[in-house]
Design a protein around this motif. Structure first.
Motif, PDB file in Angstrom:
ATOM      1  N   UNK A  50       0.696  -1.336  -0.063  1.00 43.92           N
ATOM      2  CA  UNK A  50      -0.095   0.091  -0.128  1.00 43.92           C
ATOM      3  C   UNK A  50       0.685   1.211  -0.010  1.00 43.92           C
ATOM      4  N   UNK A  51       1.988   1.361   0.660  1.00 44.90           N
ATOM      5  CA  UNK A  51       2.752   2.276   0.779  1.00 44.90           C
ATOM      6  C   UNK A  51       3.213   2.916  -0.737  1.00 44.90           C
ATOM      7  N   UNK A  52       3.704   2.068  -1.437  1.00 48.39           N
ATOM      8  CA  UNK A  52       3.859   2.332  -2.839  1.00 48.39           C
ATOM      9  C   UNK A  52       3.096   2.955  -3.605  1.00 48.39           C
ATOM     10  N   UNK A  53       1.715   2.550  -3.304  1.00 48.06           N
ATOM     11  CA  UNK A  53       0.584   3.341  -3.945  1.00 48.06           C
ATOM     12  C   UNK A  53       0.318   4.704  -3.320  1.00 48.06           C
ATOM     13  N   UNK A  54       0.642   4.798  -1.901  1.00 47.24           N
ATOM     14  CA  UNK A  54       0.327   6.006  -1.031  1.00 47.24           C
ATOM     15  C   UNK A  54       1.392   7.119  -1.394  1.00 47.24           C
ATOM     16  N   UNK A  55       2.447   6.645  -1.706  1.00 50.18           N
ATOM     17  CA  UNK A  55       3.708   7.807  -2.149  1.00 50.18           C
ATOM     18  C   UNK A  55       3.094   8.628  -3.046  1.00 50.18           C
ATOM     19  N   UNK A  56       2.011   8.313  -4.016  1.00 51.52           N
ATOM     20  CA  UNK A  56       1.681   8.972  -5.101  1.00 51.52           C
ATOM     21  C   UNK A  56       0.110   9.565  -4.605  1.00 51.52           C
ATOM     22  N   UNK A  57      -0.421   9.080  -3.590  1.00 54.79           N
ATOM     23  CA  UNK A  57      -1.607   9.722  -3.012  1.00 54.79           C
ATOM     24  C   UNK A  57      -1.651   9.988  -1.528  1.00 54.79           C
ATOM     25  N   UNK A  58      -0.891  11.011  -1.224  1.00 49.32           N
ATOM     26  CA  UNK A  58      -0.718  11.422  -0.140  1.00 49.32           C
ATOM     27  C   UNK A  58      -1.905  11.861   0.834  1.00 49.32           C
ATOM     28  N   UNK A  59      -3.136  12.120   0.198  1.00 45.58           N
ATOM     29  CA  UNK A  59      -4.261  12.527   0.816  1.00 45.58           C
ATOM     30  C   UNK A  59      -4.776  11.311   1.251  1.00 45.58           C
ATOM     31  N   UNK A  60      -4.363   9.956   1.312  1.00 41.84           N
ATOM     32  CA  UNK A  60      -5.019   8.762   1.942  1.00 41.84           C
ATOM     33  C   UNK A  60      -3.952   8.722   3.189  1.00 41.84           C
ATOM     34  N   UNK A  61      -3.643   9.771   3.860  1.00 39.22           N
ATOM     35  CA  UNK A  61      -2.654   9.628   5.178  1.00 39.22           C
ATOM     36  C   UNK A  61      -3.230   8.846   6.302  1.00 39.22           C
ATOM     37  N   UNK A  62      -4.637   9.087   6.453  1.00 46.82           N
ATOM     38  CA  UNK A  62      -5.380   8.458   7.382  1.00 46.82           C
ATOM     39  C   UNK A  62      -5.239   6.853   7.142  1.00 46.82           C
ATOM     40  N   UNK A  63      -5.640   6.355   6.316  1.00 49.01           N
ATOM     41  CA  UNK A  63      -5.558   4.915   5.844  1.00 49.01           C
ATOM     42  C   UNK A  63      -4.115   4.476   6.125  1.00 49.01           C
ATOM     43  N   UNK A  64      -3.129   5.159   5.761  1.00 50.94           N
ATOM     44  CA  UNK A  64      -1.770   4.972   5.745  1.00 50.94           C
ATOM     45  C   UNK A  64      -1.558   4.799   7.091  1.00 50.94           C
ATOM     46  N   UNK A  65      -2.048   5.663   8.109  1.00 51.47           N
ATOM     47  CA  UNK A  65      -1.924   5.636   9.542  1.00 51.47           C
ATOM     48  C   UNK A  65      -2.429   4.173  10.037  1.00 51.47           C
ATOM     49  N   UNK A  66      -3.669   3.940   9.589  1.00 50.89           N
ATOM     50  CA  UNK A  66      -4.202   2.580  10.185  1.00 50.89           C
ATOM     51  C   UNK A  66      -3.307   1.298   9.770  1.00 50.89           C
ATOM     52  N   UNK A  67      -3.119   1.365   8.555  1.00 57.24           N
ATOM     53  CA  UNK A  67      -2.244   0.074   8.200  1.00 57.24           C
ATOM     54  C   UNK A  67      -0.688   0.210   8.796  1.00 57.24           C
ATOM     55  N   UNK A  68      -0.211   1.217   8.939  1.00 60.52           N
ATOM     56  CA  UNK A  68       0.985   1.409   9.598  1.00 60.52           C
ATOM     57  C   UNK A  68       0.817   0.752  11.274  1.00 60.52           C
ATOM     58  N   UNK A  69      -0.327   1.119  11.578  1.00 65.59           N
ATOM     59  CA  UNK A  69      -0.566   0.525  13.150  1.00 65.59           C
ATOM     60  C   UNK A  69      -0.584  -0.835  13.056  1.00 65.59           C
TER      61      UNK A  69
END
Length: 310
Positions: free
Chosen positions: A265-284
C-alpha cells in the motif's frame, strides 16, 4: 427596501468570508482515531505480556547467536512500546499538547521499530537457513561475543543517529501546493505525509526490498519444512530440527503478514498523500509483530504456567 437589501448583502458577504476562513483552517480527520486507539491499546497490552513471558522464559536459557538476536528484538519492541501510550493519548484526545520535537520522535519510533524488527527477522531466518544447509562452519565462525559486540555497536549508532536525524530532518523540508514551506501544527501530530516528497525514491526502494526479501525467505523456509516433513512423515512433530524450523516459518509468516501488505500500500500511498489516514491505520497494524515472541515460547511456556505444575 434598500436597507433590507444592503443587510442581506452584508450577511451574504459575512457568510462567504466565514466559509473562506474555515476553508483556510487546517482540517484534521478523526474518522480513524477510534480504530487507532483500539489497535494501539491491544498492541500495548498484548505486547507487554508477550515480552514479559519471553524474558521470563529466557532468563535461564544458554546464550547463542539466535538468542542474542532475539534479545535485540525484545529491546526493539520495548523501546517502541514505551512510545505507544503517547499515540493512544493523542488519538483519544485528538490534540497534541506536547512539543513538536517529541511528536516527531514518537512518530519516527514506529518506523525505526519496523525496520529494526525486519533486519533482525532476516538475521534469525538466515541463521536457521545456514544451519539447515549444513554450513555450520559459517554460523559457528560468528561467535557469541561477536554477536554481542555487534549488537551494542548497532544500538549505539541507532540511538545516537535516529534522534539526530529526527531533530534536523524528520518532518521538515516539505512544501505545499503553492511551493511554500510547510510549518508544523502545534495541536496535531503524525501528519508528515507531505514531507515525503523529497524521499520518494528511497521509500520505493525500501518497500520493494522488504516485500521481495520477506516473500523469498518465507518460500525458502516453507521448502525446508516440506523437505523435513517428507523425511520424518508422521514423526515430524517429535523432531527437534523440524520444531525449530517450524518456529522460523511462523516467524517468517509474521513478517509477511505484518509488513508486506503495508509496504504494498505504501508504494501506492507515495503518489496519493491524501490517503494519510488510511496509511496510519495500516502502519499501526505492522505493530502487531510485537506478538512475535509468542512464536518462541511454545510448549515450554505452556508447561511453565500449567496449573498441574507443582
Amino acid at each position: 427596501m434598500s436597507h433590507n437589501k444592503s443587510t442581506t448583502e452584508s450577511l451574504d458577504a459575512s457568510s462567504t468570508a466565514l466559509m473562506t476562513l474555515n476553508s483556510m483552517q487546517p482540517q484534521r480527520s478523526t474518522d480513524y482515531h477510534t480504530a487507532l486507539v483500539a489497535i494501539y491499546s491491544v498492541v500495548l497490552l498484548s505486547g507487554t505480556v508477550s515480552l514479559s513471558l519471553m524474558m521470563h522464559a529466557m532468563k535461564d536459557s544458554p546464550l547463542s547467536t539466535t538468542s542474542v538476536a532475539v534479545l535485540n528484538l525484545i529491546f526493539a519492541h520495548f523501546i517502541f512500546l514505551c512510545t505507544v501510550p503517547f499515540r493512544i493519548y493523542y488519538y483519544a484526545v485528538e490534540t497534541w499538547y506536547l512539543s513538536s520535537h517529541w511528536c516527531r520522535m514518537v512518530s519516527a519510533m514506529i518506523h525505526m521499530h519496523m525496520y529494526m524488527s525486519f533486519a533482525l527477522y532476516v538475521i534469525i531466518l538466515l541463521s536457521r537457513l545456514l544451519t539447515f544447509y549444513n554450513r555450520d562452519t559459517q554460523v559457528s565462525s560468528f561467535k557469541r561475543i561477536h554477536a554481542v559486540i555487534a549488537s551494542v555497536v548497532v544500538w549505539i549508532i541507532v540511538l545516537v543517529s535516529v534522534p539526530c536525524g529526527i531533530l534536523y530532518s524528520y518532518g521538515k523540508g516539505g512544501t505545499d501546493s503553492n511551493g511554500s514551506m510547510l510549518s508544523n501544527q502545534n495541536t496535531s501530530c503524525f501528519k508528515f505525509g507531505k514531507y515525503m516528497e523529497n524521499f520518494k525514491e528511497v521509500n520505493y526502494t525500501v518497500s520493494a526490498l522488504i516485500i521481495v526479501v520477506a516473500l523469498l525467505l518465507t518460500m525458502l523456509q516453507a521448502n525446508i519444512l516440506r523437505v523435513l516433513y517428507r523425511k520424518y512423515q508422521k514423526k515430524s512433530s517429535s523432531q527437534q530440527d523440524f520444531g525449530a524450523q517450524l518456529k522460523s516459518f511462523f516467524f517468517a509468516l509474521i513478517m509477511v503478514i505484518c509488513f508486506v501488505p503495508y509496504h504494498i500500500f505504501r508504494m501506492y500511498y507515495l503518489e496519493h498523500i491524501d490517503m494519510e489516514d488510511i496509511n496510519e491505520v495500516l502502519l499501526s497494524l505492522t505493530t502487531f509483530n510485537c506478538l512475535d515472541m509468542l512464536t518462541f515460547l511454545g510448549r515450554k511456556t505452556c508447561y511453565l504456567f500449567s496449573p498441574r505444575r507443582v
